[in-house]
Design a protein around this motif. Sequence first.
Motif, short mmCIF file in Angstrom:
data_model
loop_
_atom_site.label_atom_id
_atom_site.label_comp_id
_atom_site.label_asym_id
_atom_site.label_seq_id
_atom_site.Cartn_x
_atom_site.Cartn_y
_atom_site.Cartn_z
N GLY A 272 0.81 -1.22 0.00
CA GLY A 272 0.00 0.00 0.00
C GLY A 272 0.83 1.26 0.00
O GLY A 272 0.29 2.36 0.07
N ASN A 273 2.15 1.14 -0.06
CA ASN A 273 3.03 2.29 -0.06
C ASN A 273 3.12 2.91 -1.45
O ASN A 273 3.28 2.20 -2.44
N ALA A 274 3.01 4.21 -1.50
CA ALA A 274 3.12 4.91 -2.78
C ALA A 274 4.55 4.84 -3.28
O ALA A 274 5.50 4.92 -2.50
N PRO A 275 4.75 4.67 -4.62
CA PRO A 275 6.12 4.56 -5.14
C PRO A 275 6.85 5.89 -5.12
O PRO A 275 6.24 6.97 -5.15
N GLN A 276 8.18 5.82 -5.10
CA GLN A 276 9.02 7.00 -5.15
C GLN A 276 10.05 6.82 -6.26
O GLN A 276 10.56 5.72 -6.48
N LEU A 277 10.35 7.91 -6.94
CA LEU A 277 11.32 7.88 -8.02
C LEU A 277 12.73 8.08 -7.49
O LEU A 277 12.97 8.91 -6.61
N GLN A 278 13.66 7.28 -8.04
CA GLN A 278 15.07 7.42 -7.73
C GLN A 278 15.78 8.02 -8.94
O GLN A 278 15.22 8.12 -10.03
N ALA A 279 17.03 8.44 -8.75
CA ALA A 279 17.79 9.02 -9.86
C ALA A 279 17.94 8.00 -10.99
O ALA A 279 18.20 6.82 -10.76
#
Length: 540
Positions: A272-279
């Motif tokens: 249920g965790n929203a995704p995060q963008l990495q470099a």
Amino acid sequence: MKSFLCGLTLLLAGQAWAQGPVITQANLESVTVYSTGVEMNHKAKIAVPAGSSEILINNVANVLDENSIRIGAGANVTIMSVSFTRDYLKQENRTPAYLRVEDSLKSARRGLSRLEAAYNAEQNALKILEKNQAIGGANTGVNVAELAKMVDYNKAKQVELSNNMIAIAEKQAEQQKIVARLEQQLAEESRDRSGAGGQLLVQVMAGSAASSEFNISYISPNAGWTAFYDLRAENTNSNLKILYKANLVQNTGLDWKKVKLTLSTGNPAQSGNAPQLQAWMLRYGSPAYYANQSAYQNRIQAKSSVTRAIEGAAPGIQVETSAAEDRSLSNYTALVENQLSTTFDVELPYDIASNDKPHSVSLKEYSLPVRYKYYAVPKADPDAFLMAEVSQYEKLNLLPGEANIILENMYVGKSYLNPYATTDTLNLSMGRDKKITIKREKVMEQSGVKLLGSTKKQTFTYEIRLRNGKREAVSLLLKDQYPVATDNNMEVELLEASGAEINKETGVLTWKLDLAPGATQTVRISYSVKYPKDKVISNL
């Protein structure tokens, strides 16, 4: 006095624990089956004693996510802790069918062992006979008559023993087949895991003794479902009927008896965790190519929304219910669209055995107006395929899955339904139609190789002949292709395309043909490829 009361309280508490836990059975009421995993809901009526006690609840799934366990009880009862356990001292559950096959297998293996012993005895006797053949040379006192008798005896005995070994070997082979079949059947029966459930050990505190109803739910990974379909069409002028089904498999250790089923397209294990963008770091590497570009090149090109608006919008989706269908199982299924998933609530109770085998559950039945057309790529397959174009298919909440094709009341094969296409029209393959014959042949007199200085020029010409052997006219979407140059030293020229629509980026040629009953038509494709003569094009 105070210390005496404390000691008495501890003594009574110790006696309560020493009495052992209260043992009860959980009754399975309903399940919600996901694509992977199942939420199982039980109820249990338990006589809870006053004070602290342990309750051992049997008849739960054999594997479950302990973090997902939820137990509710009456207001008088407080749940202190819950743990999942297995009774490893309990004998493994074996069904009557399993026991019958197991007994038959033991008997067959004993028979095989007896045959092996008989074969070995005959083989040893033959070895002893072969060793005794030297008696004539070792004993010089043996006369001719005795030697002749000995030779005849040895010969007859060798034949007898060899024949016995052949007969036993044949029986061994047959017995080994019986053993192999029984082993396979026993493996099949061993998949039935009913009765091999788990246990929940619950510590509770009750202000007073009372009968309380416990509501128990948890997630088990040992169940799931996939979609599959029946696609039915009486003829190319009728609506397409889609029977939406589920293949449900469960191996929870419990046979589901008369339970209320809910099927969900959600995933309980999904984070249920929203995704995060990495470099995004770029790196040099080898170029990647598509392994099968023909799958893209031969893909059916669906009509755009603009083209459909020009031709006239297709009628909307209708769900037909005839008098015969009012006894239909699909009418006992309610479809509910949630924010992130779709659920099918099945009103009729189902029995689903815990045997890891697929069980069919009917969900919905749709009758859809569709456009029928034929589609052929003779370079890849010589047959014509009937296709059904479905508009507004997103309203049906379909999932990817296999489909049985029933055309004109005949089973004609299997297809695959993929509703996740990016086009606004869903193309369903309805199988091959042998009444439309297609032949693609190379025209040799207009094909060949020429050397022009330092270059080589190859010319290819193909003729495609089509015949409609049906009693009605058909519309056919015909596709072929010519190669696309990938190097500046290559030169590809399309010489003839018989009026086809040309996609220069992919080299795909498309003809939209209308064939009258019994009519024939011929199209031709011709192209040339020029490249350095010291090079080789491996896939030309």
